[in-house]
Every structure is written in C-alpha cells, then in structure tokens.
Design a protein around this motif. Sequence first.
Motif, PDB file in Angstrom:
ATOM      1  N   THR A 320       0.848  -1.205   0.000  1.00  0.00           N
ATOM      2  CA  THR A 320       0.000   0.000   0.000  1.00  0.00           C
ATOM      3  C   THR A 320       0.873   1.242   0.000  1.00  0.00           C
ATOM      4  O   THR A 320       2.000   1.244   0.512  1.00  0.00           O
ATOM      5  N   SER A 340      -2.627  -1.858  -8.277  1.00  0.00           N
ATOM      6  CA  SER A 340      -3.227  -2.492  -7.088  1.00  0.00           C
ATOM      7  C   SER A 340      -2.438  -2.177  -5.825  1.00  0.00           C
ATOM      8  O   SER A 340      -2.205  -3.058  -5.002  1.00  0.00           O
ATOM      9  N   GLY A 342      -3.308   0.443  -3.706  1.00  0.00           N
ATOM     10  CA  GLY A 342      -4.116   1.217  -2.774  1.00  0.00           C
ATOM     11  C   GLY A 342      -4.016   2.710  -2.929  1.00  0.00           C
ATOM     12  O   GLY A 342      -4.255   3.455  -1.968  1.00  0.00           O
ATOM     13  N   ASN A 365      -6.618   0.860  -8.847  1.00  0.00           N
ATOM     14  CA  ASN A 365      -6.512   1.601  -7.604  1.00  0.00           C
ATOM     15  C   ASN A 365      -7.838   2.328  -7.372  1.00  0.00           C
ATOM     16  O   ASN A 365      -8.877   1.917  -7.916  1.00  0.00           O
TER      17      ASN A 365
END
Length: 816
Positions: A320, A340, A342, A365
């Motif tokens: 993340t 992906s 975050g 995202n």
Amino acid sequence: MAKSNILAAFLVFSIASLSYNPCLSCPEDHKQALLQFKSMLVGKPDRNSSNSADDTSIFGIETWNSSSDCCRWMLVTCNLRLLSRPVIGLDLSALVPSLAQAPASVLTPLFRIRNLAKLDISSNSLQGEIPADGLANLTRLVYLDMRYNSFSGSVPSQLFHLRNLQYLDLTANLFSGNLSSKVGALKNLRFLNLDENFLDGEIPMEIGNLSQLQTLSLRQNKFSGRIPLSLLKMRDLQVLDLRNNSLSSEIPARIGNLANISTLALGHNNLTGGIPASVQQMERLETLRLDGNSLSGDIPAWLFDIKGLKNLFLGRNNLTWNNNASITPKCLLSKLSLRSCGLVGNIPDWLSTQNTLDFLDLGDNKLEGTIPQWFAEIDFGSIILSDNMLTGSLPPLLFKSDSLSVLDLSRNNFFGELPENIGNATEIMLLMLGSNNFFGQLPESMSKFRRLLMMDLSDNNFSGDKFPKFDPDSYLFYVDLSFNKFYGQIPMSFGEGIKLLSLGQNEFSGELPATLANLSSLEHLDLRNNRITGNLPGFIFQISTLKTLNLRNNSLEGSIPNVSSTSLQILDLSNNNLIGSVPSTFGNLTGMIETPKTFFFISDIFTFLLNLNDVIVNWKGSMRPLASKNLDIYSFLDMSRNQLSGDIPATLGNLRGLKTLSLSYNKLFGRIPMSFGSLENLESLDLSHNHLSGEIPETFTKLLQLSTLDLSNNNLAGQIPSGGQMDRMNDPNDFANNSGLCGVQIYVSCSMPSSLESLNEEHHESWFSWEGAGIGFPLGLFSTLATIYFAGFLSLSPTQHKMQNHNQRRRQLRRM
C-alpha cells in the motif's frame, strides 16, 4: 552488461584472428564433423517432395562443401592465429525451418570439435535429450546458446563441468528435474541463463559457489522454496532474475549485500513479507521488479532516493502507498508500476517531476478526479489507468504525442466525445477505452493509426453508422465495439487482418455482408443481439480460420446451409427464425471433434490486459461469460429457439470435443441418437421442448463429464438409464412432461402395479402444473423455482399436498 562484454570479447578475438592468413586449411576432422552435421540435418532431400528440407532453405549452410576450406564457410569462425586454424565458433541459430523438427542427435558430430569456444544452436526445434557425453568434450566452451528448442529430460550434469563457460542460455525448452548441485563447481562462470525450461525443485544452496557469476537468470521455471542465502555470497552479481517461478517465503533481509546489482527481478512468485530495508544499499540498482507476489506493508519512500533507479515494478501485491507521503524523488524513472497498491485521490502530483516516464501503470486503484494538464504533457509511451474512478473528458493534448503506443483507460467514469485529433497519435498500438461513458461518433482521424493492433471501445454510448476506414493491410486484429448504440450495416472497414470482431449488443441491421468472406484470418465473430435479417449464408462457414461464430438473438431466416470441415469450436445460432433440419454435415466440424486446447493470446504479452470482454454463451442453462483469452479451451453448439424440424442427425455424435449442446425449443422429432454416448467431453445437454420420442439411449451412461441434462417437454418413454453420471441426474424437472418415463431419478418405478397407474397419472398432472405456474421465462424457470424454494417463500399448493400423500403411499407399498 555482462552478456555484451562476453560477446564483445569474442568479437575482438575473432577480428584479431583475421589479420593472420596463412595458406592453410581448417583441420580435416573439423571439416568432416561439420559436413556430417549438415548431412544429418539436411538429409538426402526428395526434390519431388514439398516437405523435404534442403541446404537452399537453410541460410548459410549452402556454402559448406568438401572442396573448400571450412574457415571460409558462412556461420563458421576459425582461430586464424594458429597454424592449425581450428574451428572455434559456430552460429547455427534458426537453421531448421520453423515447421520442421530434428532430433538432438544431429549435434553429435559437432561435439567432436573440441576447440569450440562459441556454439549457438538456438531456435532449431531440436527434440530429445542433449547428448551429454559429447557435450563433456567441449571443455573450452565460453558461450553456449541452446534456447528455443524442444530439449527434454534433465539438464545433463556434464554441462556443469564446462569450467570456462561464461554464457549459458537454455530458454524455452522442455527440461525437467532439479538443477544439479554440480552447478556449484563452475567457478569461472560469468553468465547463467536457464529461462523457461520448466526446471523444478528448490534452487540448490551450492549455486552460491559461483562467486564470479555476473548474470544469473532462472526465469520462467517452476523453482519453489526459499531464495537460497548462498546467493548473497555472489558479490560480482549484476543481474539476478528469478521471475515467474514458485519461490516462497520472504526476500532475504541481507539482499542488499549484493552491492553491484543493477537488475533485481523477483516478480511473479509467491514471496511474502515486506521490501527489505537493505535494498537501499544497492546504489547501482536500475531495475527492481517485485510485482506479482504477496508482499505486504507500506511502499517505502526511500526507494525513490536510489538515484540510479529507472524501472520500478511493485504492482499486484498487497503493498500500500502511504497516502500522506510527500516525496521528492531523487531518481528519474522510465517505467513505473504501482498497480493495485491502494492509491486514492488524484493522480499523484510527484509524478510531474518524472518527465522521462515512458511506461506508467496505476491500474486497479481508487484514483479520482480528471487527467491533469501536466500529465498530458509528459511524452508517455504507455499509459495504464484502468479500473479506477477517474472522470472527465480526454484532453486533446494527450494525443499530440509521437510516442504513445498503449492507452488503457478501461473501466473508469470518463465521458464526452473522443477528441477529433485522436488520430494524431499515429503510433498507438493498443487503444482500450471500454466500460466508460463516452458518446458520439468515432472520429475519422482514427484511421491514421498505422500501428494499431487492438481497439476496445465496448460498453459505452457510442453511436452512428460511420466508422474509421483502416487500410486493408492494417495490423488491426482485435476490434470490440459491443454494447454501444451503433446502427446501420455491419461495418467492414477495419482491414482484412482481423482475428476478433465483436459487434454484439448494438442496433446493426441488414444482411450479413459477403465481404466477411475476405477476412481470411478471422477467428472470432460476435454479432449477437442485433437486428440482422436475411438467410444464413453459406460463405460464413467457408472461413476456414473461424473458431467462434455468435449470431444469437437476431432475425435470420431460412435453412442452415451444409458445412464442410471447419475450425468452428463455438457456434451459437439460437433465438433466430431458422427452419429446416439440422445439417448432418455438422458432424464434420473438426474444431468440435478434437478436444480443445489452449492457444496463445495477446494478453500473454501485455499482462495488464486481464479483463478483455468475454464471450457470452448458454452454459448449463444460463447465460455465462467465457474469457476471451481462453476461448480455445471451450466447444459449444447452440441452435435452440428456432423452428428446426426433422430428426437429430446421428453424426453429431462425432463431436467428441463438445462441452455444451443445446437444441431446445425447436420442432425436432424422432429418437435421440445412440451416438450421443460418444460425446465424451459433454458437460451440458439440452434437448427440451421438442417432439422427441422413444427411449433415452442407454449410451448416456458413458457421458462421464455430464453435469446438466434437460430432456423435459418431449414424448420420451421407457426407463431412464442408470449408472455413471445418469445416477446424478436426479432433478425430476429435467425429465418433466414426457409421456412415459420411469426410473429412480423421477421416483417412478418401471415395474409399477396396475393399481398405481392412477397415481402415476396424478404425478404427471403435477408436473404440468409446475410448468404452468408461469414463473419466469423458460430459460430461467427451474433455477428461479429452486431459488424461491430454498429461500422459504414457496408455500405448498393443493397439488403438492397431493404429491406428498402420493409419496407416502408409495413408501408404504415399498415396505410391503
């Protein structure tokens, strides 16, 4: 870097050798070995056979003959500095034609040339095990390239005794077995590449003994287990590529000890944990590929302090991004993937400093807002922003780029018309704008895309009857305009190289154009849910490359033409007005006879294309999507909901590769063919709502893959076969409304006493009342009833009370 140094050294050595030109010939034994190799490779061709190879079809080898000095032959390098003029290099790449094959034993004569320093036999389709004993003779070998063959078996241990080897490439073969621990004995090795040979097992700890190794690539295999800590002793290592394996556990915490690393590629494994802090010690790091693992935690901001970093791939993990992180990168990136990861809010402002970015993937995202002006000014080569929540219209400045080749904005909330200048980005290869809110006509300037391969504009609100006109020799092979509001005649302006043309769910009308026959590469044609009229033309079945043809839910009329042997694997003619019989020639559909196999698709190269639009088929009683990239593993035949009549041809039993066969809602009569028992891969069979009679063939017990069966609403009689999968076909709805079926599947005894005949009549009346309930359309009737029943919303009707009483009386009789 290491590979180029090795090649440069060999080239300098070869050029220096040319300054010596004594009037001597190469050793006779070397010449004879090469001539024997040529003879074994070429053979004695039959000049009357088109399949025979000859030396004129093998570039360079035609200069090999017994009357000349082999040092003057093409593809051969000699050491001219020595009086003996030994052969030291052979560049034999791609000698064997791509459609031919040769046994690995043809290499045997070459292994007698003990002076060889370089041997390139790549891309030759060589089969079988490597002649291990002969390979052991090449003790002076520095460069060995064996990639893109079909070698099998284990990698011979003799290979790891070649102590002078500096370059080894075994890419794309069929090797199996563990990597020998003897690899650790190669103390002089500089480059090791075992890409894509499907080696398995753990990477042995002994590999760390290769203390002078500069490049190590074990990419695209099946290695598992931990990354061995012995690798950390290889301080001269510059390239470590372990991508596309099954490595697990955490990245070694002291990975940063490899201070000379320029490329660290560990992507697409099963690695866990975080990014080790020691990575920041790799001051020479240029490429870091950790994508496609199960790494977790925050993405460290110090990554962007590595000044030389150019390529960073962290996507498809559980990593993340700290939304509060404010960074000022010290690096200038060329490629960045944070897919992906975050990301939320607007496109990060710090990217505005990365004006050297060529590849950017921020897909999947939670980015919002519009595309900022500064973003459009960066001269990107690839932009991937799919699967976000971005909105607004596309800035025209985006298409002034001479570099833009990939634009993927799929599955966002963009709207508006496409900019008129979109065609100025002439280098675009992939244009993916599906699942947005774009509207209006397609700009004519799009016809200026000279390199376009794929265009997905599906699931928008585009309209109109005018389309860009691409050159007939266009590279375009994938076009998806489905789920829009286009109308008029079916467009045929996308070039003749189209492989996939998806125009379903629009308002196209008129007859199928005869120019479809000119699409000699067409594999998938989807025209479902339009307003196409006229007869079903025979030419559509003469497109030899066609694998998928979906014409469902149109207004086609007339009979189905006979077909010759074609490649069709998916044929959907349902929901039309077709009449006549089912052609017996359908039994010649070779694409449905052989068990389907997978095929190469564009997403194998462009790995971010994981959401290409699916093909919708009637699968086990409901409409379901099939992934476009996997179409070749399916085989379907659906002619339901027409006006077809006559017998079902027994030749359909030839279609052993079929997974689904639906002929429901027609006027077919006669018996179910016994040959259906040969449909060994059949999973779903629907013959309901016809006038079929006779018994259900006993051969149905051989359908071991069958999971869905509907024979309801016919005139079938006799005992339902038992055994095999037929014992699991125990839903009475699947046999409802037939004249005289019996069997354990429907709880009707086939030796029923006459006193129970009246009860059996009541039982059949209850079946009629179920269908007459009118819940839902016939296609979803049974699933709807099941859902309502299990939810507890269906109360018992008087007829069902009668059925319960009937069942109680039958149980009492069984106890007697």
